[in-house]
Write a protein that holds these residues in place. Structure first.
Motif, PDB file in Angstrom:
ATOM      1  N   LYS A   1       0.822  -1.202   0.000  1.00  0.00           N
ATOM      2  CA  LYS A   1       0.000   0.000   0.000  1.00  0.00           C
ATOM      3  C   LYS A   1       0.866   1.266   0.000  1.00  0.00           C
ATOM      4  O   LYS A   1       0.570   2.227  -0.686  1.00  0.00           O
ATOM      5  CB  LYS A   1      -0.858  -0.035   1.273  1.00  0.00           C
ATOM      6  N   ARG A   2       1.916   1.218   0.834  1.00  0.00           N
ATOM      7  CA  ARG A   2       2.788   2.392   0.966  1.00  0.00           C
ATOM      8  C   ARG A   2       4.223   2.020   0.624  1.00  0.00           C
ATOM      9  O   ARG A   2       4.712   0.975   1.057  1.00  0.00           O
ATOM     10  CB  ARG A   2       2.761   2.911   2.416  1.00  0.00           C
ATOM     11  N   LEU A   3       4.893   2.909  -0.129  1.00  0.00           N
ATOM     12  CA  LEU A   3       6.313   2.697  -0.434  1.00  0.00           C
ATOM     13  C   LEU A   3       7.144   3.767   0.275  1.00  0.00           C
ATOM     14  O   LEU A   3       6.976   4.958   0.005  1.00  0.00           O
ATOM     15  CB  LEU A   3       6.551   2.778  -1.945  1.00  0.00           C
TER      16      LEU A   3
ATOM     17  N   TYR B   1       1.433   2.085  -5.800  1.00  0.00           N
ATOM     18  CA  TYR B   1       1.265   2.415  -4.376  1.00  0.00           C
ATOM     19  C   TYR B   1       0.271   3.564  -4.162  1.00  0.00           C
ATOM     20  O   TYR B   1       0.196   4.483  -4.963  1.00  0.00           O
ATOM     21  CB  TYR B   1       2.617   2.792  -3.758  1.00  0.00           C
ATOM     22  N   ASP B   2      -0.433   3.499  -3.027  1.00  0.00           N
ATOM     23  CA  ASP B   2      -1.355   4.574  -2.651  1.00  0.00           C
ATOM     24  C   ASP B   2      -0.599   5.772  -2.105  1.00  0.00           C
ATOM     25  O   ASP B   2      -1.026   6.914  -2.258  1.00  0.00           O
ATOM     26  CB  ASP B   2      -2.310   4.100  -1.532  1.00  0.00           C
TER      27      ASP B   2
ATOM     28  N   ASP C   1      -1.763  13.688  -4.458  1.00  0.00           N
ATOM     29  CA  ASP C   1      -1.376  13.898  -3.058  1.00  0.00           C
ATOM     30  C   ASP C   1      -0.780  12.621  -2.459  1.00  0.00           C
ATOM     31  O   ASP C   1      -0.781  12.427  -1.256  1.00  0.00           O
ATOM     32  CB  ASP C   1      -2.556  14.429  -2.238  1.00  0.00           C
ATOM     33  N   LYS C   2      -0.260  11.746  -3.326  1.00  0.00           N
ATOM     34  CA  LYS C   2       0.325  10.485  -2.837  1.00  0.00           C
ATOM     35  C   LYS C   2       1.699  10.683  -2.217  1.00  0.00           C
ATOM     36  O   LYS C   2       2.144   9.878  -1.408  1.00  0.00           O
ATOM     37  CB  LYS C   2       0.474   9.491  -4.000  1.00  0.00           C
ATOM     38  N   LEU C   3       2.415  11.731  -2.648  1.00  0.00           N
ATOM     39  CA  LEU C   3       3.813  11.884  -2.242  1.00  0.00           C
ATOM     40  C   LEU C   3       3.947  12.632  -0.919  1.00  0.00           C
ATOM     41  O   LEU C   3       3.386  13.718  -0.741  1.00  0.00           O
ATOM     42  CB  LEU C   3       4.577  12.634  -3.341  1.00  0.00           C
TER      43      LEU C   3
ATOM     44  N   GLU D   1       1.260  -4.115   4.544  1.00  0.00           N
ATOM     45  CA  GLU D   1       0.994  -2.896   3.769  1.00  0.00           C
ATOM     46  C   GLU D   1       2.223  -2.091   3.376  1.00  0.00           C
ATOM     47  O   GLU D   1       2.188  -1.355   2.390  1.00  0.00           O
ATOM     48  CB  GLU D   1       0.074  -1.974   4.582  1.00  0.00           C
ATOM     49  N   ASP D   2       3.288  -2.171   4.166  1.00  0.00           N
ATOM     50  CA  ASP D   2       4.420  -1.269   3.944  1.00  0.00           C
ATOM     51  C   ASP D   2       5.569  -1.938   3.202  1.00  0.00           C
ATOM     52  O   ASP D   2       5.940  -3.071   3.505  1.00  0.00           O
ATOM     53  CB  ASP D   2       4.917  -0.709   5.276  1.00  0.00           C
TER      54      ASP D   2
END
Ligand code: A2P
Length: 263
Positions: free
Chosen positions: A115-117, A142-143, A179-181, A220-221
């Motif tokens: 989910k998250r990078l 990735y979200d 707004d993902k970053l 998720e990570d």
């Protein structure tokens, strides 16, 4: 200009621009060999000819994304460093040697879907992430994407800071970035909004609190690490403490690590 021309070599590439960020950090762009295919996050060997006519090569992460028609690199200027003391003098039109054989583990393929990078780096370790952050695939996969960069001073953060600031408005991938970053810079030897080493901010939970994100979990990570040996070791053990395991191209998992090369 002291840098010997390398035109006679088959792997010569032309410098198209040079940007000196500080007294000790610079980036430069070179022409891209037509045959070179690489995955964002990989590195190649680049260098110059020594006075004896032999090539002096070092591993450099490609800082530009795989779709870019040029190649970008980001380098420290090591005092009396055999390569960087000369490489820092390159100018537009000069030539460098570039061996077109990309390799590396900081690639999306070496991680399981998540989910998250998180991209955790110190100093010039930001280079492979400058590539991945400009690659649409990163945002498709990735979200949320977090660039956490620790340097001694704010000036040393400038290359990554400029990139993070420009990305949401980038004409090519700005919309995907949206707004993902999240950008999380920290400084260790100068006061700033986030003071101290990123490893300590992870340990204390400060980074999660400030970004409004949960602690790392294996479901998720996904974490990419690129810095000094000490940073790499520290962050790897933080990953392992949360149950994350190290991935590779042949065996994707939850985190990957690479040393920031020229130091
Ligand atoms: P510090 O100033 O506390 O040593 P360098 O300029 O020596 O290459 O280091 C780049 C940045 O990486 C510095 O801000 C340095 O902090 C930080 N650093 C060094 N070791 C670690 C570590 N084990 N974990 C996190 N950050 C580190």
């Amino acid at each position: 200009m002291n840098v010997q021309a390398v035109k006679t070599l088959p792997d010569a590439q032309t410098v198209t621009s040079v940007n000196h960020w500080t007294d000790t950090l610079f980036s430069f762009r070179v022409s891209r060999p037509k045959s070179l295919r690489f995955r964002s996050g990989e590195f190649v060997m680049i260098g110059l000819l020594k006075d004896d006519g032999k090539p002096l090569l070092r591993a450099y992460s490609i800082a530009s994304p795989s779709w870019d028609e040029e190649l970008e690199f980001y380098s420290i200027k090591v005092p009396n460093g055999p390569l960087t003391s000369r490489l820092q003098k390159i100018e537009e039109g000069d030539e460098i040697i570039l061996r077109p054989k990309p390799v590396g583990t900081l690639v999306l393929d070496a991680l399981l879907p998540g989910k998250r990078l998180w991209m955790i780096c110190t100093g010039t370790g930001v280079a492979p992430f400058a590539s991945l952050l400009r690659d649409p695939e990163t945002y498709e996969a990735y979200d949320q994407v977090i660039l956490a960069h620790t340097c001694r001073t704010k000036a040393e953060l400038a290359y990554g800071a400029a990139l993070a600031k420009a990305l949401p408005d980038d004409p090519l991938i700005g919309e995907l970035v949206g707004d993902k970053l999240h950008y999380y810079p920290t400084t260790t030897r100068e006061p700033s909004a986030n003071e101290g080493r990123i490893s300590d901010h992870i340990r204390s939970g400060e980074v999660f609190e400030k970004l409004g994100l949960p602690q790392w979990n294996a479901a998720e990570d996904r974490i990419m690490i690129c810095g000094s040996m000490a940073l790499n070791k520290d962050i790897m053990s933080l990953c392992e403490a949360q149950g994350l395991t190290e991935g590779a191209n042949s065996n994707p998992a939850e985190f990957v690590v690479e040393k920031a090369f020229v130091d």
